[in-house]
Design a protein around this motif. Structure first.
Motif, PDB file in Angstrom:
ATOM      1  N   GLY A 179      -7.821  -9.708  -2.154  1.00 32.48           N
ATOM      2  CA  GLY A 179      -8.677  -8.520  -2.197  1.00 32.48           C
ATOM      3  C   GLY A 179      -7.890  -7.237  -2.405  1.00 32.48           C
ATOM      4  O   GLY A 179      -8.440  -6.136  -2.331  1.00 32.48           O
ATOM      5  N   CYS A 180      -6.585  -7.372  -2.686  1.00 31.75           N
ATOM      6  CA  CYS A 180      -5.717  -6.187  -2.650  1.00 31.75           C
ATOM      7  C   CYS A 180      -6.130  -5.087  -3.629  1.00 31.75           C
ATOM      8  O   CYS A 180      -6.097  -3.901  -3.276  1.00 31.75           O
ATOM      9  CB  CYS A 180      -4.252  -6.577  -2.846  1.00 31.75           C
ATOM     10  N   LEU A 181      -6.538  -5.466  -4.855  1.00 35.98           N
ATOM     11  CA  LEU A 181      -6.876  -4.420  -5.835  1.00 35.98           C
ATOM     12  C   LEU A 181      -8.147  -3.687  -5.404  1.00 35.98           C
ATOM     13  O   LEU A 181      -8.193  -2.458  -5.334  1.00 35.98           O
ATOM     14  CB  LEU A 181      -7.073  -5.019  -7.234  1.00 35.98           C
ATOM     15  N   LEU A 182      -9.191  -4.461  -5.128  1.00 42.62           N
ATOM     16  CA  LEU A 182     -10.474  -3.858  -4.762  1.00 42.62           C
ATOM     17  C   LEU A 182     -10.347  -3.021  -3.489  1.00 42.62           C
ATOM     18  O   LEU A 182     -10.838  -1.884  -3.422  1.00 42.62           O
ATOM     19  CB  LEU A 182     -11.526  -4.960  -4.568  1.00 42.62           C
ATOM     20  N   LEU A 183      -9.674  -3.560  -2.490  1.00 36.61           N
ATOM     21  CA  LEU A 183      -9.611  -2.855  -1.206  1.00 36.61           C
ATOM     22  C   LEU A 183      -8.727  -1.605  -1.299  1.00 36.61           C
ATOM     23  O   LEU A 183      -9.029  -0.576  -0.690  1.00 36.61           O
ATOM     24  CB  LEU A 183      -9.140  -3.809  -0.107  1.00 36.61           C
ATOM     25  N   PHE A 202       0.744  -3.533   0.316  1.00 33.11           N
ATOM     26  CA  PHE A 202       0.331  -3.203  -1.055  1.00 33.11           C
ATOM     27  C   PHE A 202      -0.424  -1.888  -0.975  1.00 33.11           C
ATOM     28  O   PHE A 202      -1.311  -1.731  -0.141  1.00 33.11           O
ATOM     29  CB  PHE A 202      -0.585  -4.326  -1.591  1.00 33.11           C
ATOM     30  N   TRP A 203      -0.051  -0.960  -1.824  1.00 33.87           N
ATOM     31  CA  TRP A 203      -0.665   0.373  -1.837  1.00 33.87           C
ATOM     32  C   TRP A 203      -0.637   1.006  -0.430  1.00 33.87           C
ATOM     33  O   TRP A 203      -1.577   1.654   0.021  1.00 33.87           O
ATOM     34  CB  TRP A 203      -2.104   0.301  -2.385  1.00 33.87           C
ATOM     35  N   GLY A 204       0.442   0.729   0.291  1.00 32.05           N
ATOM     36  CA  GLY A 204       0.597   1.315   1.627  1.00 32.05           C
ATOM     37  C   GLY A 204      -0.306   0.694   2.678  1.00 32.05           C
ATOM     38  O   GLY A 204      -0.369   1.186   3.813  1.00 32.05           O
ATOM     39  N   LEU A 205      -1.000  -0.394   2.346  1.00 35.89           N
ATOM     40  CA  LEU A 205      -1.909  -1.059   3.290  1.00 35.89           C
ATOM     41  C   LEU A 205      -1.357  -2.453   3.576  1.00 35.89           C
ATOM     42  O   LEU A 205      -0.694  -3.050   2.720  1.00 35.89           O
ATOM     43  CB  LEU A 205      -3.317  -1.203   2.678  1.00 35.89           C
ATOM     44  N   GLU A 206      -1.687  -2.982   4.766  1.00 35.37           N
ATOM     45  CA  GLU A 206      -1.203  -4.329   5.080  1.00 35.37           C
ATOM     46  C   GLU A 206      -2.275  -5.372   4.748  1.00 35.37           C
ATOM     47  O   GLU A 206      -3.415  -5.258   5.202  1.00 35.37           O
ATOM     48  CB  GLU A 206      -0.836  -4.426   6.555  1.00 35.37           C
ATOM     49  N   PHE A 207      -1.882  -6.364   3.944  1.00 39.80           N
ATOM     50  CA  PHE A 207      -2.788  -7.453   3.564  1.00 39.80           C
ATOM     51  C   PHE A 207      -2.292  -8.766   4.140  1.00 39.80           C
ATOM     52  O   PHE A 207      -1.106  -9.088   4.021  1.00 39.80           O
ATOM     53  CB  PHE A 207      -2.861  -7.570   2.040  1.00 39.80           C
ATOM     54  N   LEU A 208      -3.224  -9.528   4.733  1.00 42.63           N
ATOM     55  CA  LEU A 208      -2.883 -10.893   5.128  1.00 42.63           C
ATOM     56  C   LEU A 208      -2.828 -11.740   3.870  1.00 42.63           C
ATOM     57  O   LEU A 208      -3.632 -11.552   2.941  1.00 42.63           O
ATOM     58  CB  LEU A 208      -3.962 -11.466   6.042  1.00 42.63           C
ATOM     59  N   ILE A 209      -1.892 -12.681   3.826  1.00 43.76           N
ATOM     60  CA  ILE A 209      -1.872 -13.637   2.719  1.00 43.76           C
ATOM     61  C   ILE A 209      -1.725 -15.043   3.295  1.00 43.76           C
ATOM     62  O   ILE A 209      -1.190 -15.210   4.397  1.00 43.76           O
ATOM     63  CB  ILE A 209      -0.746 -13.347   1.691  1.00 43.76           C
TER      64      ILE A 209
END
Ligand code: SAM
Length: 275
Positions: free
Chosen positions: A119-123, A73-80
């Motif tokens: 936390g995807c939006l904030l981060l 998301f937004w070029g960053l990797e998020f754990l889900i």
């Protein structure tokens, strides 16, 4: 690769080839782009078994991101995890909208994210706004654990705090940006969504009561109280909810309301400011 794609295609999975490539890459422990270089037979029995397990999950309509436990998301990797919504590319519209509106501002930037999930939006915002600090709120403690881990992995833990809460209840302060992608699905319509969503996204992340507006009714009046005079409130909305949410914003004294579309042309978020 061909065999895996055919298996998924046979089960009616859209984008079978792309999904097969990602699952094969994960089983092999390589980047998806490298998969084409591999022959049909995998290197080890363990890799064969890992691919087989992954394909069986995808056939049951579990999204690839959930099988892998991560989403870009937004070029960053998020754990889900099962406690978090699988972040949607459409929600990047909110990130872009906040960045545009905060561009060039001096002074402290405090960002509040209501219903933070992974936390995807904030981060994503903190990764771009180096002077900003933020607070992510969620009702699900499991989601907060994931959000904290994502902050640490992205090197943002020093500027991001996460706390359990019921939307903005009990919060104080004057925030330069409040963002929220709340649940907005009508309760009775959840089971009509694709199985990837209805079976695997947490109900708490989807269900917004009998008319789909329950979360906005709670969030909007509190957000109006918590915005700095020059602050912006940016809300993701579901298809067709623009008029109803705009009414709620105006009833709470917010003004200068803009409606923004996502890349597919669907109205995706509302931006509001104090009058
Ligand atoms: C649609 S998800 C959005 C998650 C994330 N912000 C994203 O965009 O991927 C909505 C989030 O709101 C949280 N939530 C639901 N009810 C809540 C409440 N009363 N107070 C705080 N958070 C809540 C859910 O747990 C879920 O993480």
């Amino acid at each position: 690769m061909d065999r895996a794609a055919a298996r998924l295609r046979g089960a009616g999975i859209e984008g079978a080839r792309r999904d097969a490539r990602m699952l094969l890459a994960a089983a092999l422990g390589v980047e998806a782009a490298q998969v084409m270089a591999y022959p049909e037979r995998l290197a080890s029995a363990g890799q064969e078994a890992a691919l087989e397990r992954a394909l069986a999950r995808r056939v049951r309509r579990e999204p690839v991101s959930r099988i892998l436990g991560r989403r870009e998301f937004w070029g960053l990797e998020f754990l889900i995890t099962p406690d978090t919504l699988d972040p949607r590319p459409d929600s990047e519209t909110l990130v872009a909208a906040v960045l545009e509106r905060l561009a060039g501002r001096d002074g402290p930037l405090w960002i509040l994210d209501l219903g933070t999930g992974s936390g995807c939006l904030l981060l994503a915002l903190l990764s771009e706004l180096r002077a900003a600090e933020g607070l992510g709120i969620d009702a699900d403690p499991g989601a907060l654990t994931v959000a904290r881990e994502n902050a640490a992995r992205l090197g943002l833990a020093g500027r991001a705090r996460f706390a359990a809460g019921d939307w903005a209840q009990g919060l104080t302060g004057a925030w330069q940006a409040i963002v929220s992608n709340p649940p907005y699905i009508i309760h009775g319509e959840i089971d009509e969504l694709s199985p990837e969503v209805a079976k695997y996204d947490p109900r708490l992340a989807l269900d917004a009561g009998p008319d789909g507006l329950g979360s906005y009714r709670k969030i909007v009046p509190r957000a109006a109280d918590l915005l700095a005079p020059e602050g912006v409130l940016i809300l993701e909305i579901g298809a067709g909810q623009g008029d109803a949410v705009e009414r709620l914003l105006r009833q709470s004294g917010l003004d200068a309301i803009e409606r923004l579309r996502d890349l597919s042309g669907t109205e995706r978020c509302l931006v509001a400011r104090p009058a």
